[in-house]
Design a protein around this motif. Structure first.
Motif, PDB file in Angstrom:
ATOM      1  N   PRO A  45       0.879  -1.310  -0.215  1.00 43.84           N
ATOM      2  CA  PRO A  45       0.011   0.000  -0.266  1.00 43.84           C
ATOM      3  C   PRO A  45       0.976   1.421   0.009  1.00 43.84           C
ATOM      4  N   PRO A  46       0.329   2.185  -0.496  1.00 43.97           N
ATOM      5  CA  PRO A  46       1.082   3.588  -0.546  1.00 43.97           C
ATOM      6  C   PRO A  46       1.639   4.099   0.770  1.00 43.97           C
ATOM      7  N   ALA A  47       0.586   3.872   1.843  1.00 44.90           N
ATOM      8  CA  ALA A  47       0.896   4.392   3.114  1.00 44.90           C
ATOM      9  C   ALA A  47       1.989   3.869   3.561  1.00 44.90           C
ATOM     10  N   GLU A  48       2.219   2.526   3.098  1.00 48.11           N
ATOM     11  CA  GLU A  48       3.598   1.895   3.715  1.00 48.11           C
ATOM     12  C   GLU A  48       5.005   2.123   2.746  1.00 48.11           C
ATOM     13  N   SER A  49       4.771   3.214   1.743  1.00 52.34           N
ATOM     14  CA  SER A  49       5.939   3.085   0.912  1.00 52.34           C
ATOM     15  C   SER A  49       6.434   4.773   1.070  1.00 52.34           C
ATOM     16  N   GLN A  50       6.009   5.362   2.086  1.00 52.59           N
ATOM     17  CA  GLN A  50       6.100   7.026   2.185  1.00 52.59           C
ATOM     18  C   GLN A  50       7.795   7.151   2.400  1.00 52.59           C
ATOM     19  N   GLY A  51       8.276   7.848   1.367  1.00 47.73           N
ATOM     20  CA  GLY A  51       9.555   7.998   1.513  1.00 47.73           C
ATOM     21  C   GLY A  51      10.514   7.075   0.885  1.00 47.73           C
ATOM     22  N   ASN A  52       9.933   6.174   0.034  1.00 52.10           N
ATOM     23  CA  ASN A  52      10.813   4.947  -0.704  1.00 52.10           C
ATOM     24  C   ASN A  52      10.279   4.953  -1.991  1.00 52.10           C
ATOM     25  N   PRO A  53      11.130   5.594  -2.851  1.00 50.66           N
ATOM     26  CA  PRO A  53      10.431   5.466  -4.244  1.00 50.66           C
ATOM     27  C   PRO A  53      10.504   4.333  -4.785  1.00 50.66           C
ATOM     28  N   LEU A  54      11.304   3.304  -4.494  1.00 52.10           N
ATOM     29  CA  LEU A  54      11.211   1.960  -4.757  1.00 52.10           C
ATOM     30  C   LEU A  54      10.322   1.164  -4.143  1.00 52.10           C
ATOM     31  N   ARG A  55       9.044   0.982  -4.568  1.00 55.60           N
ATOM     32  CA  ARG A  55       8.144   0.496  -3.542  1.00 55.60           C
ATOM     33  C   ARG A  55       8.057  -1.162  -3.551  1.00 55.60           C
ATOM     34  N   LEU A  56       8.602  -1.878  -4.811  1.00 56.87           N
ATOM     35  CA  LEU A  56       8.605  -3.366  -4.809  1.00 56.87           C
ATOM     36  C   LEU A  56       9.852  -3.610  -5.525  1.00 56.87           C
ATOM     37  N   PHE A  57      10.701  -4.535  -4.947  1.00 56.16           N
ATOM     38  CA  PHE A  57      11.929  -5.167  -5.575  1.00 56.16           C
ATOM     39  C   PHE A  57      11.616  -6.615  -5.346  1.00 56.16           C
ATOM     40  N   ASP A  58      11.084  -7.529  -6.287  1.00 55.67           N
ATOM     41  CA  ASP A  58      11.117  -8.875  -6.023  1.00 55.67           C
ATOM     42  C   ASP A  58      11.687  -9.559  -7.223  1.00 55.67           C
ATOM     43  N   MET A  59      12.796 -10.458  -6.760  1.00 56.26           N
ATOM     44  CA  MET A  59      13.403 -11.329  -7.604  1.00 56.26           C
ATOM     45  C   MET A  59      13.273 -12.847  -7.218  1.00 56.26           C
ATOM     46  N   GLN A  60      12.763 -13.546  -8.185  1.00 52.21           N
ATOM     47  CA  GLN A  60      12.685 -14.976  -7.859  1.00 52.21           C
ATOM     48  C   GLN A  60      13.286 -15.775  -9.080  1.00 52.21           C
ATOM     49  N   THR A  61      14.210 -16.799  -8.815  1.00 46.72           N
ATOM     50  CA  THR A  61      14.936 -17.637  -9.543  1.00 46.72           C
ATOM     51  C   THR A  61      14.703 -19.078  -9.433  1.00 46.72           C
ATOM     52  N   ARG A  62      14.707 -19.692 -10.507  1.00 49.70           N
ATOM     53  CA  ARG A  62      14.340 -21.303 -10.311  1.00 49.70           C
ATOM     54  C   ARG A  62      15.415 -21.984 -11.425  1.00 49.70           C
ATOM     55  N   LEU A  63      16.164 -22.889 -10.748  1.00 51.40           N
ATOM     56  CA  LEU A  63      17.206 -23.580 -11.384  1.00 51.40           C
ATOM     57  C   LEU A  63      16.848 -24.865 -11.598  1.00 51.40           C
ATOM     58  N   GLU A  64      16.536 -25.153 -12.826  1.00 52.79           N
ATOM     59  CA  GLU A  64      16.100 -26.507 -13.242  1.00 52.79           C
ATOM     60  C   GLU A  64      16.366 -27.144 -14.438  1.00 52.79           C
ATOM     61  N   ASP A  65      16.675 -28.279 -14.666  1.00 52.75           N
ATOM     62  CA  ASP A  65      16.869 -28.789 -15.910  1.00 52.75           C
ATOM     63  C   ASP A  65      17.989 -27.924 -16.904  1.00 52.75           C
ATOM     64  N   GLY A  66      18.871 -27.522 -16.301  1.00 52.18           N
ATOM     65  CA  GLY A  66      19.812 -26.915 -16.956  1.00 52.18           C
ATOM     66  C   GLY A  66      19.513 -25.382 -17.519  1.00 52.18           C
ATOM     67  N   ILE A  67      18.553 -25.055 -16.991  1.00 59.36           N
ATOM     68  CA  ILE A  67      17.994 -23.753 -17.317  1.00 59.36           C
ATOM     69  C   ILE A  67      17.842 -22.785 -16.137  1.00 59.36           C
ATOM     70  N   VAL A  68      18.357 -21.607 -16.094  1.00 61.62           N
ATOM     71  CA  VAL A  68      18.064 -20.582 -14.843  1.00 61.62           C
ATOM     72  C   VAL A  68      17.316 -19.559 -15.545  1.00 61.62           C
ATOM     73  N   SER A  69      15.888 -19.642 -14.644  1.00 60.57           N
ATOM     74  CA  SER A  69      14.820 -18.658 -15.040  1.00 60.57           C
ATOM     75  C   SER A  69      14.619 -17.751 -14.113  1.00 60.57           C
ATOM     76  N   SER A  70      14.817 -16.239 -14.274  1.00 64.77           N
ATOM     77  CA  SER A  70      14.745 -15.301 -13.314  1.00 64.77           C
ATOM     78  C   SER A  70      13.647 -14.577 -13.503  1.00 64.77           C
ATOM     79  N   TYR A  71      12.757 -14.440 -12.653  1.00 64.46           N
ATOM     80  CA  TYR A  71      11.798 -13.360 -12.697  1.00 64.46           C
ATOM     81  C   TYR A  71      11.923 -12.141 -11.844  1.00 64.46           C
ATOM     82  N   GLY A  72      11.563 -10.911 -12.436  1.00 60.97           N
ATOM     83  CA  GLY A  72      11.655  -9.720 -11.796  1.00 60.97           C
ATOM     84  C   GLY A  72      10.476  -8.845 -11.679  1.00 60.97           C
ATOM     85  N   ASP A  73      10.204  -8.403 -10.731  1.00 62.10           N
ATOM     86  CA  ASP A  73       8.817  -7.526 -10.421  1.00 62.10           C
ATOM     87  C   ASP A  73       9.222  -6.239  -9.567  1.00 62.10           C
ATOM     88  N   PHE A  74       9.221  -5.090 -10.459  1.00 62.29           N
ATOM     89  CA  PHE A  74       9.657  -3.730  -9.861  1.00 62.29           C
ATOM     90  C   PHE A  74       8.705  -2.587  -9.749  1.00 62.29           C
TER      91      PHE A  74
END
Length: 351
Positions: A45-74
């Motif tokens: 929520p915006p109320a929790e983000s006051q003074g923090n211009p970077l509201r969300l920085f989410d990185m998830q990575t799955r290593l499987e079957d020789g492939i590295v998949s990296s998900y980013g949500d900013f």
């Protein structure tokens, strides 16, 4: 941290490098939903983000079957003209010869309204630009860029995507390295999650991450999670060796030792048959051999030859980030990177 620095962090953490000459599937930007393995976060929520211009920085990575998949949500709060200018263009990079870029969303959140820019017709353009050419480095990375249409001060820009990477030389083995954001980064909510199949022989470690790291097993996968930002690392003197001044990071690998890595890489540095009889390179070797029978002097002459006659150019095309070009290719082009020049010299010395 200034706004333009924040923008660079988001654009750079999932950037990759390498290229191939033929048209590949990876050269086309894909659009679609995130993989089923991704835990898509809610925007704080915006109320929790006051003074923090970077509201969300989410990185998830799955290593499987020789492939590295990296998900980013900013998500960035466009709370000032400076921030609006810094984030006016979304830039993503990927390696077309190793995998794909899939864009999941580009949105503007305005009050309680979510404006879906992709649904409204906004698209990324693909640029091929060698950002390190002045350093004599060709990495072949493609860049997807979008000028964000209709953004206003007070909006929140959110975008998410997945980059896949299948490193040619590693086979079924995988590796992953990611910086970890630390205080005083103005971040409202963030995390780094790395996962792999339960029972997979995977090793991980962190560097200068003083905050807790959570380990868990669920749904047949092992998870390592770090809440962001982590505690600010201790100050290290600027004249300390670089290894002590590395930023906070997490490293993950299926290799169990440097000896195993060496066994994978060594065949690409085999010298037998790399200098064809009767070739101009063979003539150069014979010319050096004729000057002296002293092995040390021959080694010095061969080293001088490679240094003087072959210019530096790092060619990362088609797996060239790990695989050296052949001595014949290096001699014909008169250019090569550290790997290529080393293999050329080693081949000459063996001859």
């Amino acid at each position: 941290m200034r706004y333009n620095q924040i923008a660079k962090v988001a654009a750079g953490l999932l950037a990759a490098t390498a290229l191939s000459s033929p048209a590949l599937a990876g050269e086309t930007i894909l659009y679609g939903d995130a993989g089923a393995w991704v835990d898509v976060p809610d925007l704080p929520p915006p109320a929790e983000s006051q003074g923090n211009p970077l509201r969300l920085f989410d990185m998830q990575t799955r290593l499987e079957d020789g492939i590295v998949s990296s998900y980013g949500d900013f998500a960035f709060a466009l709370e000032s003209a400076e921030m609006l200018g810094a984030m006016g263009t979304v830039t993503l990079s990927w390696l077309p010869d190793k995998g794909d870029l899939t864009v999941h969303r580009v949105e503007l959140v305005r009050g309680g309204e979510v404006i879906d820019l992709l649904a409204n017709g906004a698209e990324f353009e693909v640029l091929r630009r060698e950002r390190q050419l002045e350093q004599r480095i060709i990495d072949g990375a493609l860049t997807a860029t979008m000028s964000v249409p209709g953004a206003k001060i007070g909006d929140t820009l959110r975008y998410s995507f997945t980059v896949t990477k299948d490193e040619q030389v590693l086979g079924e083995d995988m590796e992953y390295l990611s910086p970890v954001l630390a205080d005083p980064t103005p971040l409202a909510e963030g995390r780094v999650i790395v996962s792999w199949p339960e029972g997979e022989d995977v090793r991980w470690s962190t560097t200068r991450v003083g905050s807790p790291v959570e380990e868990a097993t669920r749904g047949g996968y092992q998870y390592v999670s770090i809440a962001l930002p982590v505690a600010e690392p201790d100050t290290v003197p600027q004249d300390a060796p670089p290894r002590f001044r590395l930023p906070p990071a997490i490293r993950v690998s299926t290799f169990d030792s440097y000896a195993q890595i060496s066994q994978v890489i060594a065949p690409y540095f085999a010298t037998e048959g790399t200098i064809a009889a009767g070739s101009t390179l063979a003539d150069k070797v014979a010319e050096i051999a004729a000057q002296t029978s002293d092995p040390l002097k021959r080694a010095a002459l061969a080293t001088q030859f490679v240094q003087d006659e072959v210019g530096y150019l790092m060619n990362g095309l088609d797996g060239g980030n790990y695989i050296p070009q052949s001595p014949a290719e290096t001699w014909e082009a008169r250019t090569g990177d550290c790997k290529a020049k080393s293999l050329l010299l080693l081949s000459m010395l063996r001859e």
